[in-house]
Enzyme design. Structure first.
Site, mmCIF file in Angstrom:
data_model
loop_
_atom_site.group_PDB
_atom_site.id
_atom_site.type_symbol
_atom_site.label_atom_id
_atom_site.label_comp_id
_atom_site.label_asym_id
_atom_site.label_seq_id
_atom_site.Cartn_x
_atom_site.Cartn_y
_atom_site.Cartn_z
ATOM 1 N N GLY A 132 -13.051 -31.354 88.056
ATOM 2 C CA GLY A 132 -13.361 -30.361 87.715
ATOM 3 C C GLY A 132 -11.994 -30.107 86.946
ATOM 4 O O GLY A 132 -12.118 -31.160 86.638
ATOM 5 N N PHE A 183 -13.668 -43.564 90.932
ATOM 6 C CA PHE A 183 -14.942 -42.734 90.331
ATOM 7 C C PHE A 183 -15.748 -43.239 91.188
ATOM 8 O O PHE A 183 -16.772 -42.668 90.267
ATOM 9 C CB PHE A 183 -14.237 -42.882 89.067
ATOM 10 N N LEU A 184 -16.378 -43.623 92.053
ATOM 11 C CA LEU A 184 -17.120 -43.473 93.121
ATOM 12 C C LEU A 184 -17.128 -43.152 93.797
ATOM 13 O O LEU A 184 -17.781 -42.393 94.559
ATOM 14 C CB LEU A 184 -18.407 -44.557 92.606
ATOM 15 N N PHE A 195 -3.859 -40.536 77.958
ATOM 16 C CA PHE A 195 -5.123 -40.610 78.954
ATOM 17 C C PHE A 195 -4.094 -40.193 80.571
ATOM 18 O O PHE A 195 -4.697 -40.562 81.418
ATOM 19 C CB PHE A 195 -4.986 -41.933 79.250
ATOM 20 N N CYS A 200 -9.534 -30.622 82.264
ATOM 21 C CA CYS A 200 -9.738 -32.001 81.051
ATOM 22 C C CYS A 200 -11.352 -32.154 81.318
ATOM 23 O O CYS A 200 -12.495 -31.972 79.918
ATOM 24 C CB CYS A 200 -9.315 -32.792 81.324
ATOM 25 N N GLY A 224 -18.372 -36.869 96.265
ATOM 26 C CA GLY A 224 -18.140 -34.849 96.568
ATOM 27 C C GLY A 224 -18.559 -33.856 95.757
ATOM 28 O O GLY A 224 -19.396 -33.816 95.438
#
Ligand code: UGA
Length: 439
Positions: A262, A254-255, A153, A265, A258
């Site tokens: 990319g 992760f909010l 991860f 992964c 924009g």
């Protein structure tokens, strides 16, 4: 413990060096002679903060070596990690598993005794079982090979920290297994500090990895979809993300609205997940990921459209500075990079594009040789009619708007990552535009 790590890309090289750092004896193996020569010489062939130090220290201490020889790998250890690439297959959404199967085909006939191979590559669910069948077929008499799955991860840019102190360890095993006990010994340091250690079946472990990446991609596209609505209504996506992010069930991470995601992964993993669902006859379950992908791609188009709008309707002959080429900061990886995709589209629309990135210049030049690459941020900004901030490197986030205004021809900037202090830039005389914000 002694172990090999087969495949020395971003994942494998980091895993090999970090396992040695934890005190194990490690041999990294790859068919790419140049890569192995570089790693042997203490040089990491990509940019990853902190990794060169870990590599050199462990090479010097004699716990880490590198080889291109599978026979050496077979004799070196009875535990092997498989970390080769699973890129998107050409002309399809599915993952290309050639390298994964090749490792088993080349390695297993050389093994003697009892071996465990931990797969780390991101693979479609069901792959481990197929690899086990192949390994059983290829193993010599008296030799046993167990395939287990231990997904990775790590994030590029934080790879060393994520490997040495992971937030969880997942090991997928078949019914009768030696792999769990071996994995507990390998990861003893992390387990001692209460890192969750989850043992599952093979299919679950394979699915955990793609589900995690699909969730992250969905979270980003969710806020970017809301961003589109903000653009139509005059609402502000950054204030909105802050507000919903205070709910711990949602969370602010992760909010970041924009230019979208990319890299090597997230994009290929959601596509391979959809392809696998189709093969399993469950394609409906994941059709929403197609929308996640489309929302993501639309953000790149939106930046190009916005660039045109602020340039008076045409980009022909306009000098545009694109700050950033890597798919995210602290990485030199340009695979499916939103920044380079935007730079390329602007250039195709007739703009004279000048790109600068602190680390990704060589990789960018290789895949997009036709763009102009500047030597520095200052050189890239000289006489610009428009500046597009596409990758949020610290160096770009901390630019002084007053100083930058003196370099450019026209003070117009598009903040493609919503990281600039709008008030400061406006106060310095800039026209600033951003995604999901009515500025
Ligand atoms: C991702 C996952 O985060 C790792 O957990 C996983 O191990 C790894 O893929 C993998 O499969 O190997 P990585 O590709 O290094 O890691 O990058 P992320 O940090 O996840 O960022 C992905 C993309 O999302 C970047 O382009 C980034 O700019 C974008 N992003 C991220 C946003 O657009 N908004 C955000 O709020 C966060």
């Amino acid at each position: 413990m002694r172990m090999t790590v087969i495949g020395t890309g971003y994942l494998g090289a980091t895993h090999a060096a970090c396992m040695a750092e934890l005190g194990h004896e490690v041999l990294g193996v790859d068919v790419d002679e140049a890569k192995i020569a570089s790693l042997r010489g203490g040089e990491v062939p990509f940019y990853e903060p902190g990794l060169p130090e870990v590599l050199t220290r462990n090479l010097e201490d004699g716990r880490l070596g590198f080889s291109t020889d599978y026979a050496e790998a077979a004799g070196f250890a009875n535990v092997h990690f498989l970390g080769v690439g699973t890129p998107q297959r050409k002309g399809s959404f599915a993952a290309d598993l050639t390298y994964v199967f090749q490792v088993i085909t080349d390695l297993v006939p050389l093994l003697r005794g009892d071996h465990v191979i931990f797969g780390k590559s991101t693979v479609p669910v069901g792959t481990a079982v197929q690899l086990q069948e192949l390994a059983d077929f290829l193993a010599g008499p008296g030799t046993s090979v167990e395939i287990a799955w231990n997904p990775e991860f790590l994030r590029e840019g934080f790879a060393v920290k994520d490997t040495i102190t992971p937030d969880r360890i997942v090991v997928g095993v078949r019914g009768e297994s030696r792999a769990e006990e071996i994995a507990r010994e390998i990861y003893a340091t992390a387990i001692a500090t209460d890192t969750p250690f989850l043992v599952t079946d093979l299919a679950t472990a394979e699915l955990v990895k793609v589900s995690a990446n699909a969730f992250l991609a969905t979270k980003i596209s969710f806020i970017n979809a809301v961003s589109e609505i903000c653009e139509s209504t005059g609402a502000d996506v950054v204030a909105l993300a802050d507000a919903i992010g205070h709910d711990d069930r949602i969370g602010r991470k992760f909010l970041g609205a924009g230019l979208g995601f990319g890299g090597g992964c997230l994009p290929k993993d959601i596509r391979a997940f959809m392809a696998r669902a189709g093969e399993l006859g469950a394609d409906q379950a994941l059709t929403f990921l197609r929308e996640v992908d489309s929302i993501n791609m639309r953000r790149r188009e939106r930046v190009v459209q916005l660039s045109k709008e602020v340039s008076g309707g045409s980009l022909l002959g306009k000098r545009v500075t694109v700050l950033g080429a890597a798919f995210k900061p602290n990485s030199d990886d340009v695979r499916d990079s939103p920044a380079l995709s935007v730079a390329g589209s602007l250039s195709l629309q007739g703009a004279d594009v000048s790109v600068y990135d602190p680390e990704a210049m060589d990789n960018a030049r290789r895949i997009f040789p036709t763009l102009n690459y500047a030597e520095s941020t200052v050189q890239a900004l000289a006489d610009a009619d428009l500046v597009v901030l596409a990758t949020e490197w610290k160096e770009f986030r901390e630019l002084d708007p007053v100083r930058v205004a003196e370099l450019v021809s026209t003070p117009i900037i598009i903040d493609g990552r919503n990281v600039l202090d709008v008030r400061l830039w406006k106060a310095a005389g800039w026209t600033i535009k951003a995604l999901g914000r009515n500025l």
